[in-house]
Design an enzyme around this catalytic site. Structure first.
Site, short mmCIF file in Angstrom:
data_model
loop_
_atom_site.label_atom_id
_atom_site.label_comp_id
_atom_site.label_asym_id
_atom_site.label_seq_id
_atom_site.Cartn_x
_atom_site.Cartn_y
_atom_site.Cartn_z
N LYS A 11 29.83 -9.55 -12.90
CA LYS A 11 30.17 -8.11 -12.96
C LYS A 11 30.57 -7.73 -14.37
O LYS A 11 30.97 -8.58 -15.18
CB LYS A 11 31.30 -7.76 -11.99
CG LYS A 11 32.66 -8.45 -12.25
CD LYS A 11 33.56 -7.73 -13.23
CE LYS A 11 34.85 -8.50 -13.51
NZ LYS A 11 35.41 -8.35 -14.81
N PRO A 99 28.76 -17.28 -18.19
CA PRO A 99 29.76 -18.02 -18.99
C PRO A 99 31.15 -17.94 -18.39
O PRO A 99 31.48 -16.99 -17.68
CB PRO A 99 29.70 -17.33 -20.35
CG PRO A 99 29.12 -15.99 -20.10
CD PRO A 99 28.21 -16.13 -18.92
N GLY A 103 35.24 -12.71 -18.86
CA GLY A 103 35.44 -11.34 -18.38
C GLY A 103 34.33 -10.87 -17.47
O GLY A 103 34.18 -9.67 -17.22
N ALA A 105 33.67 -12.45 -14.31
CA ALA A 105 33.95 -12.90 -12.94
C ALA A 105 33.06 -14.06 -12.50
O ALA A 105 32.72 -14.18 -11.33
CB ALA A 105 33.86 -11.74 -11.94
N GLY A 106 32.71 -14.93 -13.44
CA GLY A 106 31.84 -16.06 -13.13
C GLY A 106 32.43 -16.98 -12.05
O GLY A 106 31.73 -17.37 -11.11
N GLY A 107 33.70 -17.32 -12.17
CA GLY A 107 34.34 -18.18 -11.17
C GLY A 107 34.52 -17.44 -9.85
O GLY A 107 34.31 -18.01 -8.77
N ASP A 141 39.15 -10.28 -8.10
CA ASP A 141 37.75 -9.84 -8.25
C ASP A 141 36.83 -10.37 -7.14
O ASP A 141 35.68 -9.97 -7.06
CB ASP A 141 37.16 -10.36 -9.58
CG ASP A 141 37.69 -9.60 -10.78
OD1 ASP A 141 38.16 -8.46 -10.60
OD2 ASP A 141 37.59 -10.15 -11.88
#
Ligand code: C5P
Length: 307
Positions: A11, A99, A103, A105-107, A141
């Site tokens: 996002k 990555p 910032g 929300a990859g995790g 998130d």
């Protein structure tokens, strides 16, 4: 053994306003969250043992209980012990493209996909609101990542109201390769520096919400906003250099996403996005080798089951 492959979209924040402190220690926020096509690919499978097996193509992504996808599986194990006993444990294989600590929300999106995948392999039939309630236990998130698209997020970011999608603009993302920003640090520093004049009730998201409803790309570009820039940019001036380079190259709008350090730039088309990336690389000269770029699109989807 049952197995599902899912796309977990990242996002960007078109709008992030900090309204004040919350009794739970978090910040009260108003955000416009927007899914993008850039995403990880997860394969969630059942296996005969009970342990959670996690693998990831990126060696820098934490394994085990430090990984939010692992925590998502732990949560499902706790909530649905009968299903665990009936169907067995889960194996999560993450093909990483988003990555980390960027910032984007990859995790969080990997955790969202893990909830959706386990719901499927255990035949739980959870509704989207039920999945989002579980998701909120994992991070602010994560509920958004389940639904994706475009949403107004309030509370600590976990209360989601879907919005109509803005025009399907192209996006250039740029991230200084070695730089990672801790979300907790960004919010803590914001509170230390600006907590004395938190507005609590004021919020200014109305204009960008109208621009989105009217599909007015130029207005959306002008109204992008992120309060966390006030603390992250002074600590990392290269973010401002990136934004200036994007502005000079003539994008629709540019802003840091979430707690950074990724800067996104909205563009009218993929062709323009490629052109902008080229111009920004030229402007940055020698330092451009230290910046990773991605070109993607806004997306109206969230977690998607593809197999
Ligand atoms: O919810 P999540 O675990 O993703 O948040 C990471 C950190 O960001 C929190 O521990 C908190 O320090 C900060 N945060 C906040 N207010 C929010 C969301 C996050 O202070 N609304």
């Amino acid at each position: 053994m049952r197995s599902y492959t899912l796309i977990a979209r990242a996002k960007i924040n078109l709008y992030l306003e900090i309204l004040g402190d919350r009794p739970d220690g978090y910040h009260e926020l108003v955000m416009v969250l927007q899914a993008i096509e850039l995403g990880d690919r997860l394969k969630i499978s059942a296996h005969s043992g009970e342990e959670i097996l996690l693998s990831c193509t990126s060696p820098i992504v934490p394994g085990g209980a430090d990984n939010l996808a692992y925590q998502a599986a732990q949560l499902m194990y706790r909530e649905f012990p009968d299903a665990l006993a009936q169907y067995g444990g889960v194996e999560i294989a993450i093909e990483k493209h988003v990555p980390m600590a960027a910032g984007l929300a990859g995790g969080s999106t990997d955790a969202a996909a893990t909830l959706v995948g386990i719901d499927l392999i255990w035949d739980l039939g959870l509704t989207q609101p039920e999945l989002q309630t579980l998701a909120a236990e994992l991070g602010s998130d994560v509920p958004f990542c389940i639904a994706g698209g475009t949403a107004l997020a309030t509370g600590r970011g976990e209360q989601i109201n879907a919005l109509n999608s803005p025009p399907k603009l192209a996006v250039v993302l740029a991230k200084p390769r070695q730089l990672q920003v801790s979300t907790a640090w960004a919010y803590r520093t914001h509170r230390e520096q600006f907590g004395h004049d938190y507005p609590i009730t004021q919020q200014h998201s109305g204009e960008i919400l109208s621009a989105i409803a009217l599909q007015d790309s130029a207005k959306i570009g002008q109204l992008l906003h992120n309060d966390l820039e006030r603390v992250v940019i002074p600590a990392h001036p290269q973010i401002d250099r990136l934004k200036t380079a994007f502005q000079e190259a003539g994008v629709v709008g540019t802003m840091m996403s979430g707690s950074g350090p990724t800067v996104f730039a909205l563009c009218e088309s993929l062709e323009q996005a490629r052109d902008i990336r080229q111009k920004v690389r030229q402007t940055l000269g020698d330092s451009q080798g230290d910046i990773d770029f991605w070109i993607t699109h806004l997306s109206s989807a969230g977690i998607e089951v593809i197999q």
